[in-house]
Design a protein around this motif. Structure first.
Motif, PDB file in Angstrom:
ATOM      1  N   ASN A 202      14.065  -3.358  -6.952  1.00  0.00           N
ATOM      2  CA  ASN A 202      13.071  -4.393  -6.649  1.00  0.00           C
ATOM      3  C   ASN A 202      12.234  -4.019  -5.433  1.00  0.00           C
ATOM      4  N   VAL A 203      12.849  -3.392  -4.449  1.00  0.00           N
ATOM      5  CA  VAL A 203      12.111  -2.933  -3.267  1.00  0.00           C
ATOM      6  C   VAL A 203      11.148  -1.812  -3.661  1.00  0.00           C
ATOM      7  N   ARG A 204      11.602  -0.909  -4.497  1.00  0.00           N
ATOM      8  CA  ARG A 204      10.739   0.208  -4.922  1.00  0.00           C
ATOM      9  C   ARG A 204       9.506  -0.293  -5.674  1.00  0.00           C
ATOM     10  N   LYS A 205       9.609  -1.415  -6.339  1.00  0.00           N
ATOM     11  CA  LYS A 205       8.485  -1.984  -7.094  1.00  0.00           C
ATOM     12  C   LYS A 205       7.418  -2.594  -6.191  1.00  0.00           C
ATOM     13  N   ARG A 206       7.688  -2.723  -4.907  1.00  0.00           N
ATOM     14  CA  ARG A 206       6.746  -3.363  -3.977  1.00  0.00           C
ATOM     15  C   ARG A 206       5.610  -2.441  -3.539  1.00  0.00           C
ATOM     16  N   ASN A 207       5.682  -1.180  -3.914  1.00  0.00           N
ATOM     17  CA  ASN A 207       4.641  -0.208  -3.537  1.00  0.00           C
ATOM     18  C   ASN A 207       4.409  -0.162  -2.034  1.00  0.00           C
ATOM     19  N   LEU A 208       5.496  -0.078  -1.287  1.00  0.00           N
ATOM     20  CA  LEU A 208       5.422   0.023   0.165  1.00  0.00           C
ATOM     21  C   LEU A 208       5.088   1.451   0.564  1.00  0.00           C
ATOM     22  N   GLU A 209       4.654   1.616   1.797  1.00  0.00           N
ATOM     23  CA  GLU A 209       4.465   2.966   2.320  1.00  0.00           C
ATOM     24  C   GLU A 209       5.832   3.659   2.264  1.00  0.00           C
ATOM     25  N   PRO A 210       5.858   4.962   1.982  1.00  0.00           N
ATOM     26  CA  PRO A 210       7.146   5.666   1.818  1.00  0.00           C
ATOM     27  C   PRO A 210       8.124   5.459   2.983  1.00  0.00           C
ATOM     28  N   LYS A 211       7.635   5.516   4.215  1.00  0.00           N
ATOM     29  CA  LYS A 211       8.537   5.341   5.358  1.00  0.00           C
ATOM     30  C   LYS A 211       9.092   3.918   5.417  1.00  0.00           C
ATOM     31  N   VAL A 212       8.265   2.933   5.085  1.00  0.00           N
ATOM     32  CA  VAL A 212       8.708   1.537   5.090  1.00  0.00           C
ATOM     33  C   VAL A 212       9.726   1.315   3.976  1.00  0.00           C
ATOM     34  N   GLU A 213       9.440   1.875   2.797  1.00  0.00           N
ATOM     35  CA  GLU A 213      10.375   1.754   1.680  1.00  0.00           C
ATOM     36  C   GLU A 213      11.724   2.375   2.040  1.00  0.00           C
ATOM     37  N   GLU A 214      11.677   3.541   2.648  1.00  0.00           N
ATOM     38  CA  GLU A 214      12.914   4.221   3.057  1.00  0.00           C
ATOM     39  C   GLU A 214      13.718   3.354   4.026  1.00  0.00           C
TER      40      GLU A 214
END
Length: 186
Positions: free
Chosen positions: A123-135
């Protein structure tokens, strides 16, 4: 009633908050944040997005009841919303539970465990966050999950613990619990 929903990122806190508003007529407490607005978010509807200077003004004017820092951003709750006499619901970061129990002794809290931690991460990966924020978010999920499963005092500080199986049954369980709380049956 003041109701807080906590759980790992991606567990569905926003979904359940919205369902409680929609089905039970609660008002959403809008958190104030210095975080940048994400695509699809609406200021003053999803959250109240402010600059650090605007937050300083609110703080200096005595309008802030509680604030904390997370992932480099400040999050705050206003006195007006936190101490409303209406039925209100908000998402609470799990590590603020002790502060909220002290500030708002009558608060009711629900902690949501994901049926599968990998669903929360997806679900977090689906948010299209910046890579560092997603990590950071994914790492925070693992740290949060480890903390809540190993720390009995923290876990037991929540009034109710439910499992989100990401289905209609889970939604119905949350709604039924809140109805019972509203009626004083719990």
């Amino acid at each position: 009633m003041l109701l807080a929903i906590a759980g790992v990122t991606g567990v569905g806190k926003s979904y359940y908050k919205d369902k409680i508003v929609e089905e039970l007529g609660f008002d959403k407490i809008k958190i104030i944040t210095t975080r940048k607005i994400r695509e699809g978010e609406k200021n003053a509807i999803d959250k109240i997005f402010v600059t650090p200077e605007e937050l300083d003004k609110l703080r200096n004017d005595g309008q802030i009841a509680y604030e904390f820092e997370m992932l480099g951003n400040i999050y705050a709750y206003s006195n007006e919303e936190l101490f409303s006499k209406k039925n209100t619901v908000f998402e609470m970061h799990y590590n603020t539970i002790f502060d909220f129990k002290r500030i708002c002794p009558d608060i009711k809290t629900i902690y949501l465990f994901p049926k599968d931690i990998e669903i929360a991460k997806e679900n977090v990966r689906k948010r299209n966050l910046e890579p560092k924020v997603e990590e950071k978010r994914i790492k925070e999920i693992d740290e949060h999950y480890k903390t809540i499963t190993e720390n009995d005092e923290l876990r037991n500080s929540f009034d109710y613990i439910l499992y989100n199986e990401y289905n209609e049954k889970s939604k119905d369980e949350v709604i039924e619990l809140v109805k019972k709380l509203m009626n004083g049956d719990m």
